[in-house]
Enzyme design. Structure first.
Site, PDB file in Angstrom:
ATOM      1  N   GLU A  25       1.099  -1.351  -0.324  1.00 12.68           N
ATOM      2  CA  GLU A  25       0.194   0.013   0.054  1.00 12.68           C
ATOM      3  C   GLU A  25       0.913   1.184   0.020  1.00 12.68           C
ATOM      4  OE1 GLU A  25      -4.203   1.685   2.223  1.00 12.68           O
ATOM      5  OE2 GLU A  25      -2.711   0.790   3.520  1.00 12.68           O
ATOM      6  N   GLY A 159       3.235   1.924  11.066  1.00 15.71           N
ATOM      7  CA  GLY A 159       2.858   1.246  12.320  1.00 15.71           C
ATOM      8  C   GLY A 159       2.377  -0.211  12.125  1.00 15.71           C
ATOM      9  N   ALA A 160       1.644  -0.466  11.042  1.00 15.77           N
ATOM     10  CA  ALA A 160       1.225  -1.794  10.721  1.00 15.77           C
ATOM     11  C   ALA A 160       0.493  -1.731   9.499  1.00 15.77           C
ATOM     12  CB  ALA A 160       0.469  -2.163  11.795  1.00 15.77           C
ATOM     13  N   MET A 161       0.258  -2.723   8.935  1.00 13.94           N
ATOM     14  CA  MET A 161      -0.286  -2.917   7.492  1.00 13.94           C
ATOM     15  C   MET A 161      -1.333  -4.249   7.598  1.00 13.94           C
ATOM     16  SD  MET A 161      -0.926  -1.871   4.395  1.00 13.94           S
ATOM     17  CE  MET A 161      -1.996  -2.727   3.506  1.00 13.94           C
ATOM     18  N   ASN A 163      -2.705  -6.203   5.398  1.00  7.45           N
ATOM     19  CA  ASN A 163      -2.883  -7.373   4.413  1.00  7.45           C
ATOM     20  C   ASN A 163      -3.687  -8.416   4.835  1.00  7.45           C
ATOM     21  OD1 ASN A 163      -0.177  -6.041   3.330  1.00  7.45           O
ATOM     22  ND2 ASN A 163       0.745  -6.836   5.192  1.00  7.45           N
ATOM     23  N   HIS A 195      -7.447  -2.159  14.988  1.00  4.85           N
ATOM     24  CA  HIS A 195      -7.586  -1.223  13.674  1.00  4.85           C
ATOM     25  C   HIS A 195      -7.450  -2.073  12.670  1.00  4.85           C
ATOM     26  CE1 HIS A 195      -6.636   2.558  11.298  1.00  4.85           C
ATOM     27  NE2 HIS A 195      -6.011   1.744  10.808  1.00  4.85           N
ATOM     28  N   GLU A 196      -6.213  -2.877  12.619  1.00  2.00           N
ATOM     29  CA  GLU A 196      -5.729  -3.836  11.627  1.00  2.00           C
ATOM     30  C   GLU A 196      -6.862  -4.918  11.321  1.00  2.00           C
ATOM     31  OE1 GLU A 196      -3.768  -2.314   9.829  1.00  2.00           O
ATOM     32  OE2 GLU A 196      -2.907  -1.268  11.152  1.00  2.00           O
ATOM     33  N   HIS A 199      -9.950  -3.740   9.600  1.00  2.00           N
ATOM     34  CA  HIS A 199      -9.745  -3.441   8.070  1.00  2.00           C
ATOM     35  C   HIS A 199      -9.910  -4.786   7.408  1.00  2.00           C
ATOM     36  CE1 HIS A 199      -8.201   0.383   7.350  1.00  2.00           C
ATOM     37  NE2 HIS A 199      -7.152   0.257   8.022  1.00  2.00           N
ATOM     38  N   GLU A 218      -9.648   4.352   6.452  1.00  2.00           N
ATOM     39  CA  GLU A 218      -8.891   4.739   7.690  1.00  2.00           C
ATOM     40  C   GLU A 218      -9.555   5.561   8.712  1.00  2.00           C
ATOM     41  OE1 GLU A 218      -6.142   3.364   7.946  1.00  2.00           O
ATOM     42  OE2 GLU A 218      -5.600   2.823   6.123  1.00  2.00           O
TER      43      GLU A 218
END
Length: 754
Positions: A25, A159-161, A163, A195-196, A199, A218
């Site tokens: 991303e 911070g994080a992703m 996937n 949060h992740e 998503h 977001e």
């Protein structure tokens, strides 16, 4: 740290090795394989990896087949993914330990950690296994994949992703070491995991049509992470913290002329990075919180289910979300929300009140665009504002709710006597500031002093007041008098709001010779609460008091409070020689206490501590504390240390920032940046780390000369993707300069009289 890249780590024996990891991303899947690299062009992915036999290999889906081939390699084939966007594809190859669990709805959850640290994955595992079923019941849709992996990556820019099925994290956003992790960090890890995983539905199952709608992803996940942490850890009182973490930071940025609407038309990929900012995340989350309050929890959940079911495996525009929530609630969601998404900035609601007879109050409300410098807005702005009102009859109950959808209107409150106070925006939920008439404000002050007004209202009041000062609509001395009403304050989040406001003032005062007077003022303000908390954690004390202790002791160290500094130094020496480790929550304050006036010997002692720890969080704590050293020559060494191979590229920026926000290091850090701009550009081009660095390097200046110098410098030197950040920072410099000019005299006499 983009596309398919190598991430450096050390084996427990100290040998340097590399892992292969991905970060796609927004537009970097194309760096790894040829593809239609746009969120709306979805496909299924069959991934095969050829890796050394002794390495862990992961992707979005579970593996379905594995065979050993020549040269100590093996070929691993992963199951076919659902239909998904390219930016969510991921692979990781490296050496990892892991802990494993199963959520109650049968999803396998694993947390991968560096070798020898698997117990540090247990907290994230607990959060993830509980979050999955919570979201499943909240959205009323099962998690669509068979497994959920979380993995700590040693070199990681964000911070994080999120996937799909393989969420990657900075080590400090997922690993918890019970002895060395502070409570604040643990709380932020819970929020990040929440949060992740949000998503996985909102973003991965249903994806925005184009980056213009990034805020949908977001802003929404930034709201839901608080819902889920509040469900798992009610003792965190996380919704109160939402206001200082998310809401007030968004208001601050959004009052600038160089802010942008939540929805920004995006063309070139380099424009995308810049909108991963406080507007997309924090303002996005804040207006969704306002909407959630307006339509209510039940209809909000119902609308979410309609939205996710209708659009699963597809792409959406902002309007699709409004349509679903409108359907669920029968309220004019699109009409209310479109002004908040399409207009930049936010309103200030001015209120006047007239008593009619014994128990009727007439309020006149007027809305205008709020501008940071108090100037007239650049056009006609009218929002549709859901307004709530409470009164002293029942401070925790909403007395009246209505939509303010014109420039001004009158409302009548029954059962309100002449002595009652009236509070606009109870709970600080609406995304607007309130300006009270003098007599309304005076009625509210005793309710602050006696803590009758709930914490979020005490907090909103002080934050609004400080913003009025910055805009030149109240004087700094007035607001410092208001803060006097907060001497009995016990709530952590309210103290955070006071601290944030004073931090802005501290920047201003650092350009004058009033620092000693300001330190005395600060010490007097924070001392009572520090004395009631003491240094030691009490048996069974609540979560927020632990956070409050770190906050006030750290502030008192900054205010040069002698006995607190002496105590902190004593504790530090016992910590450094290993006889009595400082609890993680108090380390930053103690490090600051020894470093502020520290010499080269202390600097080297800190570097020694840095080199002997292998916990990333502790390295961050130490390296960022180095920024508060008072000696410019040593600060220059701190910057050299930040740029040396000892500090990871992802962390160097924050160490340089720590030097730049120290008034003693401000000019030197700016000179360093100008001398090394090419090297920095090469390392961080197109990364949000570069915009972050530039913002903090320049926004704390406070003179027109500096504003012009910075402006010209960035005209002559191009840093693609930082243009908006630079114009926001230059605007902030001018705000500082005007504030200083306007209030210096009254501030001087107020502080000297204290």
């Amino acid at each position: 740290m983009k596309g398919f890249y190598r991430s450096k780590y050390f084996t427990p024996g100290g040998e340097e090795r590399y892992a292969g990891v991905t970060q796609f991303e927004a537009t970097d899947a194309r760096r790894c394989f040829p593809c239609w690299d746009e969120p709306a062009i979805k496909a299924t992915f069959d991934i095969t990896l050829v890796v050394p036999q002794d390495r862990v290999a992961l992707s979005n889906m579970p593996e379905v087949q594995e065979e050993n081939i020549e040269n100590n390699l093996r070929r691993i084939r992963f199951d076919r993914t659902p239909i998904m966007s390219t930016y969510l594809v991921a692979v990781v190859v490296g050496e990892y330990d892991h802990v494993e669990g199963k959520s109650e709805d049968g999803v396998i959850v694993r947390v991968f950690t560096p070798i020898g640290k698997k117990e540090q994955g247990l907290f994230a595992l607990e959060v993830a296994t509980k979050v999955l079923p919570y979201y499943k019941s909240y959205f009323n849709i099962a998690y669509p994949l068979p497994k959920m992996d979380l993995i700590a990556i040693s070199d990681f820019s964000a911070g994080a992703m999120e996937n799909w099925g393989l969420v990657t994290y900075r080590e400090t956003f997922v690993l918890v070491d019970p002895k060395n992790t502070s409570l604040m960090r643990k709380q932020s890890i819970a929020l990040t995991v929440g949060h992740e995983i949000a998503h996985q539905w909102f973003g991965n199952l249903v994806t925005m049509e184009w980056w213009t709608h990034l805020w949908l992803n977001e802003g929404y996940a930034s709201f839901v992470e608080f819902l889920c942490v509040n469900h798992l850890f009610p003792e965190y009182d996380i919704w109160t913290q939402f206001v200082t973490d998310m809401y007030t930071r968004a208001l601050e940025l959004d009052s600038l002329k160089n802010s942008h609407p939540i929805e920004v038309p995006v063309g070139h990929p380099c424009e995308i990075d810049e909108i991963f900012d406080e507007i997309s995340y924090n303002k996005g989350a804040s207006v969704i919180r306002m909407l959630h309050d307006y339509i209510g929890e039940k209809d909000f959940r119902k609308g979410m289910n309609i939205y996710l079911t209708r659009h699963q495996y597809k792409n959406t525009f902002t309007e699709d979300l409004w349509a679903a929530l409108q359907e669920a609630s029968s309220k004019p969601v699109a009409k209310v929300m479109s002004t908040w998404i399409k207009l930049k900035g936010f309103p200030v609601v001015s209120v006047e009140s007239i008593q009619k007879g014994d128990n009727q109050r007439v309020l006149k409300l007027t809305q205008n665009k709020f501008t940071a410098d108090g100037s007239a807005p650049d056009g006609d702005y009218t929002w549709v504002i859901p307004v709530n009102i409470s009164t002293s009859r029942d401070p925790n109950k909403i007395a009246k709710t209505f939509l303010l959808d014109q420039k001004s209107m009158e409302v009548v409150l029954d059962d309100v006597s002449a002595d009652d106070w009236v509070k606009i925006n109870p709970g600080t939920v609406g995304f607007y500031r309130t300006r009270y008439s003098k007599e309304m404000l005076e009625k509210l002050l005793p309710a602050v002093r006696d803590m009758v007004l709930p914490p979020l209202d005490r907090l909103g009041l002080i934050d609004d007041m400080f913003a009025m000062v910055q805009a030149g609509q109240a004087s700094t001395a007035e607001v410092l008098k208001l803060i006097d009403s907060y001497r009995n304050e016990t709530n952590y989040t309210v103290w955070t709001a006071i601290t944030n406001s004073l931090a802005n003032l501290h920047i201003l005062i650092s350009h004058t010779d009033l620092m000693e007077h300001f330190n005395r003022y600060g010490e007097k303000l924070y001392r009572p609460v520090a004395e009631s908390l003491g240094w030691e954690v009490r048996e069974g004390e609540n979560h927020l008091d632990t956070l409050l202790r770190s906050l006030v002791l750290s502030r008192l160290v900054s205010f040069r409070c002698k006995d607190v500094i002496a105590e902190a130094q004593t504790r530090f020496h016992a910590h450094a020689d290993g006889s009595n480790p400082i609890p993680a929550d108090l380390r930053s304050a103690c490090y600051k206490a020894v470093l502020q006036d520290g010499d080269e010997k202390i600097f080297n002692e800190m570097l020694q501590l840095y080199r002997t720890t292998d916990l990333h969080e502790e390295q961050d704590r130490i390296s960022r504390a180095l920024g508060c050293i008072g000696n410019v020559d040593l600060l220059r060494k701190v910057i050299d240390f930040a740029m040396s191979g000892e500090v990871r590229a992802q962390d160097s920026v924050f160490v340089i920032v720590a030097v730049a926000v120290n008034p003693k290091g401000r000019d030197m850090a700016w000179e360093f940046f100008k001398d090394n701009n090419q090297k920095l550009l090469q390392q961080y081009q197109g990364s949000f780390l570069l915009t972050r660095l530039i913002k903090y390097l320049i926004e704390n200046f406070a003179s027109e000369e500096r504003a012009v110098e910075v402006e010209n410098y960035f005209k002559q030197n191009q840093f693609p993707g930082t243009e908006r950040t630079v114009s926001q920072a230059v605007e902030t410099i001018r705000l500082n300069a005007n504030w200083l000019k306007r209030d210096l005299d009254s501030l001087t006499s107020y502080l000297k009289s204290q």
